[in-house]
Design an enzyme around this catalytic site. Structure first.
Site, PDB file in Angstrom:
ATOM      1  N   ASP A  91      17.919   4.622  15.448  1.00 50.79           N
ATOM      2  CA  ASP A  91      17.106   3.572  16.071  1.00 50.79           C
ATOM      3  C   ASP A  91      17.707   2.209  15.748  1.00 50.79           C
ATOM      4  O   ASP A  91      17.353   1.577  14.757  1.00 50.79           O
ATOM      5  CB  ASP A  91      15.663   3.668  15.567  1.00 50.79           C
ATOM      6  N   TRP A  92      18.634   1.779  16.587  1.00 48.96           N
ATOM      7  CA  TRP A  92      19.260   0.464  16.462  1.00 48.96           C
ATOM      8  C   TRP A  92      18.802  -0.385  17.642  1.00 48.96           C
ATOM      9  O   TRP A  92      19.186  -0.126  18.785  1.00 48.96           O
ATOM     10  CB  TRP A  92      20.784   0.581  16.489  1.00 48.96           C
ATOM     11  N   GLU A  93      18.000  -1.392  17.384  1.00 51.87           N
ATOM     12  CA  GLU A  93      17.409  -2.158  18.484  1.00 51.87           C
ATOM     13  C   GLU A  93      17.724  -3.648  18.447  1.00 51.87           C
ATOM     14  O   GLU A  93      17.204  -4.406  19.260  1.00 51.87           O
ATOM     15  CB  GLU A  93      15.886  -1.964  18.484  1.00 51.87           C
ATOM     16  N   GLU A  94      18.576  -4.073  17.520  1.00 53.84           N
ATOM     17  CA  GLU A  94      18.841  -5.509  17.396  1.00 53.84           C
ATOM     18  C   GLU A  94      19.684  -6.027  18.554  1.00 53.84           C
ATOM     19  O   GLU A  94      19.531  -7.174  18.971  1.00 53.84           O
ATOM     20  CB  GLU A  94      19.543  -5.807  16.065  1.00 53.84           C
ATOM     21  N   LYS A 106      18.010 -11.816  21.845  1.00 56.50           N
ATOM     22  CA  LYS A 106      19.310 -11.148  21.758  1.00 56.50           C
ATOM     23  C   LYS A 106      20.434 -11.978  22.385  1.00 56.50           C
ATOM     24  O   LYS A 106      21.614 -11.640  22.232  1.00 56.50           O
ATOM     25  CB  LYS A 106      19.240  -9.775  22.436  1.00 56.50           C
TER      26      LYS A 106
END
EC number: 3.2.1.35
Length: 358
Positions: A91-94, A106
């Site tokens: 879970d990488w959401e940056e 972003k």
């Protein structure tokens, strides 16, 4: 689901096994049935902190790839048994791997990428800076995601590895009265997913999100949103298979919630006066729109997700209402749904696969 927190702090056991819902032993958050790796739990993921600090290089093209992989393999090896066969979600959401998907906060990743190019190539035009920055960012993002999957699969090859929230459909809908809503993916989503073919070819499972916004509660449009999200994921899974093999399509396991998205704060306000009486969970109609639709389209399963805040409300403990909901609504629904899918498999597929409506 925050089952362990309910057991530890309120002595309320959310026993899901009675309804054939798979859970980790001792209800561990990271276990052998399923585990999730957030940004701080897998290697040295580069991102920009809320304070603006550049963590692990900040942008993917400046990340420390060798150190990242070394640490990631160590973490995976210590957490998961060698014979691990469960769900493994990153879970990488940056940031998003495609340049144009980095909007809002972003946008900082795009700004820093362009600044890096200007520092290295001060004589370039703005158009050239943009083009080069985009290529460097997307190349760095691809490398980080791709080699992380490769290392994870080498380390625990029987796990179902994939990134949370991919593929995307961009069909979220919040205006319940909009008669023009079709549920179809945004026109650019299919093209963008095609550009991520390298990601699908490395993944051994796909984990799209089918969280329902509050505006679709009880509406038939909820089924449309879920249907087209899953159809796009199933398309991707059938076209790009892990390792480019001709074996079966990549399993699709969508993430679903038992409550509508972004509703926890709202619920807390209501619970001040009607703590137990208020029901924050999805009605059976919306279970049909999410879990039922997933089963009908041939998904390999569904990940039921609930934030820890569910069990940590300062206003009141909703663990007991969760137990009631599981035993009276969710559990019986899943049990009946499972029986129907198994019967369909036996009768129409002779036990050689899942029924799927197209």
């Amino acid at each position: 689901m925050p089952t362990a927190h309910c057991q530890k702090h309120y002595n309320v056991c959310l026993d899901l096994r009675d309804f054939d819902i798979v859970e980790n032993r001792r209800q561990d958050f990271q276990g052998q049935k399923m585990t999730i790796f957030y940004r701080d739990h897998l290697g040295m993921y580069p991102f920009i902190s809320r304070e603006g600090g550049k963590v692990n290089g900040g942008i993917p093209q400046l990340g420390h790839l060798s150190a990242h992989l070394s640490l990631a393999v160590t973490q995976i090896s210590s957490l998961l048994r060698p014979n691990f066969t469960g769900l493994a979600v990153i879970d990488w959401e940056e940031w998003q791997p495609l340049w144009e998907k980095n909007l809002g906060e972003k946008m900082e990743y795009r700004r820093l990428s362009k600044r890096l190019v200007r520092q290295e190539r001060p004589g370039l035009s703005e158009k050239a800076v943009m083009s080069l920055a985009r290529g460097m960012f997307e190349g760095g993002a691809r490398k980080f995601m791709e080699v992380t999957l490769q290392a994870a699969i080498r380390t625990r090859p029987e796990g179902l590895w994939g990134f949370y929230g991919f593929p995307v459909c961009s069909n979220k809908h919040k205006r319940k009265t909009d008669d023009t809503y079709t549920g179809r993916c945004h026109t650019g989503s299919r093209r963008q997913n095609d550009r991520l073919s390298w990601l699908w070819g490395r993944s051994t499972a796909l984990y799209p999100s089918i969280y329902l916004p509050r505006g679709l509660a009880g509406s038939s449009r909820a089924a449309l949103m879920v249907r087209y999200t899953l159809l796009e994921a199933l398309r991707v899974a059938s076209v790009w298979r892990h390792g480019g093999t001709s074996s079966g399509a990549t399993p699709v396991l969508p993430y679903a919630r038992l409550a509508y998205t972004h509703t926890l704060a709202f619920l807390s306000k209501l619970l001040v006066f009607k703590c137990v009486a208020h029901n924050p969970f999805a009605a059976q109609t919306d279970l049909e729109h999410t879990l039922g639709e997933s089963a009908a389209l041939g998904a390999a399963g569904v990940v039921l997700w609930g934030e820890l805040e569910f069990a940590k409300s300062e206003v009141c403990n909703i663990c007991q209402p969760a137990v009631d909901y599981i035993h009276t609504v969710l559990g019986p629904f899943i049990r009946a749904l499972r029986a129907d899918t198994q019967l369909c498999s036996l009768q129409l597929c002779r036990g050689n696969g899942r029924c799927a409506r197209r």
